[in-house]
Design an enzyme around this catalytic site. Structure first.
Site, PDB file in Angstrom:
ATOM      1  CE  LYS B  99      -0.778  -4.485   4.418  1.00  0.00           C
ATOM      2  NZ  LYS B  99      -1.646  -5.727   4.069  1.00  0.00           N
ATOM      3  CG  ASN B 208      -6.002 -10.875  -1.688  1.00  0.00           C
ATOM      4  OD1 ASN B 208      -4.960 -10.791  -1.869  1.00  0.00           O
ATOM      5  ND2 ASN B 208      -7.042 -11.539  -2.319  1.00  0.00           N
TER       6      ASN B 208
END
Lengths: 70, 256
Positions: B99, B208
């Site tokens: 990523k 997250n």
């Protein structure tokens, strides 16, 4: 008496035994070579060659691993 | 038929990707991962602690053989830093699905699209499969796709803000224009935000803080799993049209 060389690991100066391999260096630091990645003077040291590359005076190492992140 | 999605030749069932930062400890992180049902986790690449190498490692709690580690360049502010980080990540993990995120400034953590595009081009040339964090801009998304991004990951709102999807229109435009998976990355605060992303037709959601900073992260992880699933189901089901006025659900005929 063993000769030593002067290197930097993750920004910190250190003296280590002359002639050791990068794999030996990792083990001496208490690191598992299969769990880290090593960059030597801005070049990746492939894991398969960690045992073949000799630590040289003046080398600059970055040793990293995976940590929690977003 | 199972509703799966694929990125860079790998197929996944869960459409939720979770981060591994900000948890109280590794045990809580692993439990939240379990509750989320996620098959992919993002991880950061950082210097090993040379002065205290005996510290527990993330890999001791989340097995990289069972869960796909997606190395992230969070904290990188230039293409060069991000590329260097991912080269190390590839060596540490042995995988090329990564990523990419190149940030523009600390205050908003908004992506720097000029550097992001530059890094994408270099990484693709080097054989990486970058999933790319970007602004919610359909043109930028197209450019990234043309550069070889294997997934487009627009922000819903600034990283860690929990503000939810700020611009549904642009997220939807990105989904309609993309031939690669689109995942909302950043900005989700609670379950309904994740459901909105999925109802817009996104292939997945990455989060997250929404889980890690919940009062009960494990329960929130489960909520997010259900929200992503229900949002996806609603998208596939095709929602009803919207009307300006009421339309009774009971028949008008036969009223007493």
């Amino acid at each position: 008496m063993d000769q030593t060389v002067s290197i930097r690991i993750n920004g910190t100066h250190r003296r280590v035994r002359e002639g050791m391999s990068v794999a030996e260096l990792a083990l001496e630091l208490g690191l598992e070579p299969t769990k880290v990645a090593v960059e030597r003077n801005l070049e990746i040291v492939p894991r398969s060659t960690l045992g073949d590359v000799t630590v040289e005076d003046g080398d600059d190492y970055e040793i990293v691993t995976f940590v929690g992140g977003g | 038929m199972a509703d799966t999605w694929s990125v860079a030749g790998r197929t996944f069932t869960s459409r939720l990707i979770v981060g591994t930062g900000k948890y109280k400890n590794f045990e809580q992180n692993a439990a939240a991962l379990e509750a989320s049902g996620a098959e992919i986790v993002t991880v950061a690449v950082r210097r090993v602690n040379v002065s205290d190498p005996g510290q527990p490692l993330l890999t001791d709690f989340i097995d990289p053989k069972k869960t796909v580690y997606l190395p992230n360049t969070a904290g990188c502010f230039t293409a060069e830093e991000a590329i260097r980080t991912l080269r190390l990540a590839r060596e540490a993990g042995g995988w090329d699905l990564v990523k990419l995120e190149v940030l523009g400034e600390a205050k908003t953590l908004y992506p720097d699209m000029r550097e992001t595009l530059k890094a994408t081009e270099v990484l693709v040339k080097e054989g990486f499969k970058p999933m790319v964090y970007c602004v919610d801009d359909p043109i930028a998304a197209k450019q990234l796709e043309e550069a070889g991004a294997v997934a487009i990951m627009p922000l819903g709102a600034p990283i860690g803000s929990g503000l939810g999807i700020q611009n549904r229109v642009t997220i939807r435009l990105i989904v309609e224009g993309a031939k690669v998976p689109v995942l909302v990355d950043a900005g989700v605060g609670t379950a309904s935000d994740a459901a909105v992303a999925m109802e817009l037709g996104c292939d997945g959601v990455l989060m997250n803080t929404a889980i890690a900073e919940a009062k009960d992260p494990i329960r929130m992880a489960r909520a997010m799993r259900l929200a992503v699933e229900s949002g996806r189901l609603a998208y596939l089901a095709g929602r009803m049209g919207q009307r300006r006025y009421a339309d009774p659900s009971s028949p008008l005929a036969g009223l007493i």
